[in-house]
Design a protein around this motif. Structure first.
Motif, short mmCIF file in Angstrom:
data_model
loop_
_atom_site.label_atom_id
_atom_site.label_comp_id
_atom_site.label_asym_id
_atom_site.label_seq_id
_atom_site.Cartn_x
_atom_site.Cartn_y
_atom_site.Cartn_z
N MET A 32 2.57 54.46 -41.53
CA MET A 32 1.53 55.61 -41.27
C MET A 32 1.65 55.74 -39.65
SD MET A 32 0.86 56.59 -44.08
CE MET A 32 -0.49 57.90 -43.59
N TRP A 33 1.52 57.20 -39.27
CA TRP A 33 1.58 57.36 -37.93
C TRP A 33 0.19 58.21 -37.57
CZ3 TRP A 33 4.82 56.44 -33.96
CH2 TRP A 33 6.17 55.66 -34.07
N LEU A 34 -0.46 57.96 -36.44
CA LEU A 34 -1.48 58.79 -35.99
C LEU A 34 -0.79 59.66 -34.69
CD1 LEU A 34 -4.70 59.21 -36.12
CD2 LEU A 34 -4.70 57.48 -34.24
N ILE A 35 -1.26 60.98 -34.87
CA ILE A 35 -0.89 61.79 -33.64
C ILE A 35 -2.23 61.83 -33.17
CG2 ILE A 35 0.03 63.74 -32.63
CD1 ILE A 35 1.97 63.76 -34.98
N TRP A 75 1.59 67.00 -24.59
CA TRP A 75 0.79 66.01 -24.44
C TRP A 75 0.73 65.40 -25.98
CZ3 TRP A 75 -1.20 64.00 -20.17
CH2 TRP A 75 -1.16 64.57 -18.95
N GLY A 76 0.69 63.99 -26.07
CA GLY A 76 0.40 63.60 -27.35
C GLY A 76 0.56 62.27 -27.42
N VAL A 77 -0.09 61.33 -28.14
CA VAL A 77 0.13 60.13 -28.66
C VAL A 77 0.45 59.85 -29.86
CG1 VAL A 77 -1.19 57.85 -28.49
CG2 VAL A 77 -1.57 59.51 -26.73
N PHE A 78 1.34 59.13 -30.27
CA PHE A 78 1.96 59.07 -31.58
C PHE A 78 1.75 57.49 -31.62
CE2 PHE A 78 3.51 62.86 -29.96
CZ PHE A 78 3.80 63.58 -30.97
N THR A 79 1.27 56.81 -32.62
CA THR A 79 0.99 55.55 -32.73
C THR A 79 1.16 55.13 -34.32
OG1 THR A 79 -0.75 55.43 -31.33
CG2 THR A 79 -0.52 53.68 -32.48
N SER A 80 2.23 54.12 -34.60
CA SER A 80 2.53 53.60 -35.79
C SER A 80 1.50 52.80 -36.29
CB SER A 80 4.10 53.22 -35.84
OG SER A 80 4.08 51.96 -35.46
N PHE A 81 1.22 52.50 -37.66
CA PHE A 81 0.42 51.38 -38.19
C PHE A 81 1.09 50.86 -39.22
CE2 PHE A 81 -2.13 54.22 -35.79
CZ PHE A 81 -3.05 53.46 -35.05
N PRO A 82 0.85 49.60 -39.56
CA PRO A 82 1.58 49.07 -40.90
C PRO A 82 1.05 49.80 -41.92
CG PRO A 82 0.29 47.37 -39.50
CD PRO A 82 0.08 48.52 -38.72
N SER A 83 1.91 50.21 -43.11
CA SER A 83 1.59 51.03 -44.19
C SER A 83 0.52 50.70 -44.96
CB SER A 83 2.96 51.41 -45.15
OG SER A 83 3.73 49.98 -45.14
N ASN A 84 -0.04 49.45 -44.84
CA ASN A 84 -1.27 49.32 -45.93
C ASN A 84 -2.56 49.57 -44.88
OD1 ASN A 84 -1.11 47.11 -43.90
ND2 ASN A 84 -1.55 45.70 -45.40
N PRO A 94 -12.04 54.72 -30.67
CA PRO A 94 -11.64 56.06 -30.33
C PRO A 94 -10.41 56.32 -30.14
CG PRO A 94 -13.11 54.73 -28.41
CD PRO A 94 -12.80 53.80 -29.64
N LEU A 95 -10.21 57.57 -30.79
CA LEU A 95 -8.51 58.00 -30.68
C LEU A 95 -7.78 57.78 -29.48
CD1 LEU A 95 -9.23 61.35 -32.52
CD2 LEU A 95 -8.30 59.52 -33.61
N PRO A 96 -6.69 57.39 -29.36
CA PRO A 96 -5.89 57.09 -28.15
C PRO A 96 -5.81 58.41 -27.65
CG PRO A 96 -4.74 56.21 -30.18
CD PRO A 96 -5.95 57.08 -30.80
N ILE A 97 -5.71 58.52 -26.19
CA ILE A 97 -5.58 59.64 -25.45
C ILE A 97 -4.65 59.24 -24.15
CG2 ILE A 97 -7.71 60.66 -25.63
CD1 ILE A 97 -8.47 59.58 -22.68
N ALA A 98 -4.19 60.46 -23.98
CA ALA A 98 -2.87 60.37 -23.02
C ALA A 98 -3.38 60.90 -21.54
CB ALA A 98 -1.44 61.07 -23.12
N ASP A 99 -3.98 62.13 -21.33
CA ASP A 99 -4.40 62.75 -20.08
C ASP A 99 -5.75 61.87 -19.75
OD1 ASP A 99 -4.76 64.72 -18.29
OD2 ASP A 99 -5.37 66.19 -19.62
N GLY A 100 -5.48 61.50 -18.65
CA GLY A 100 -6.74 60.77 -17.83
C GLY A 100 -6.77 59.24 -18.08
#
Length: 158
Positions: A32-35, A75-84, A94-100
């Motif tokens: 699973m991926w979180l953007i 801009w964007g943070v793409f994070t993968s997580f184990p499928s479960n 908190p959601l991952p951020i790039a800017d700042g």
């Protein structure tokens, strides 16, 4: 944990997620991926909505979308997580951020989200940060982009 900073992709710009997701091994695409913290040139409304704080999708779906729609992620943070991994667990921090985000430029390489496995950060459309617990993924990116990438820990130490 290892990281890279990439200054250019083969398509000529660093924000092309189709190119990135096409390099990933199938086992990473099954996750699973979180953007989060994303800004795009176009927004395919249902899949990457302009008015949401995050997108939660399987990597295979993202790869298919990115190959169908040419989306430039400035801009964007793409994070993968184990499928479960459950979305509720991911949203406990908190959601991952790039800017700042100053931690991106520290010598100790860490994935922003504590549950994450691999992370891509499109930083202002100028560089792509690649971080992973899986060294085979890092090695694939080194092989693909040896002339335009640097070790992130080394880069951040200078």
């Amino acid at each position: 944990m290892k990281g890279l900073i990439i200054s250019e992709l083969k398509t000529g710009y660093v924000a092309n997620m189709a190119e990135i997701f096409n390099i990933l091994p199938q086992k990473e695409l099954e996750k699973m991926w979180l953007i989060s913290n994303y800004e795009c040139n176009i927004y395919p409304f249902e899949q990457i909505p302009i008015d949401k704080d995050y997108v939660w999708r399987k990597g295979t779906e993202l790869k298919e979308l990115f190959n169908k729609e040419e989306i430039m992620f400035i801009w964007g943070v793409f994070t993968s997580f184990p499928s479960n991994t459950e979305l509720n667990d991911v949203l406990q921090v908190p959601l991952p951020i790039a800017d700042g985000n100053e931690t991106l430029w520290k010598s100790k390489i860490e994935i922003i989200h504590p549950l994450g496995d691999t992370e891509f950060i499109s930083w202002d459309g100028t560089v792509l940060l690649v971080k992973s617990k899986d060294l085979t993924i890092i090695n694939e990116f080194i092989k693909e982009y040896s002339s335009v990438s640097k070790d992130l820990e080394e880069y951040n130490s200078n």
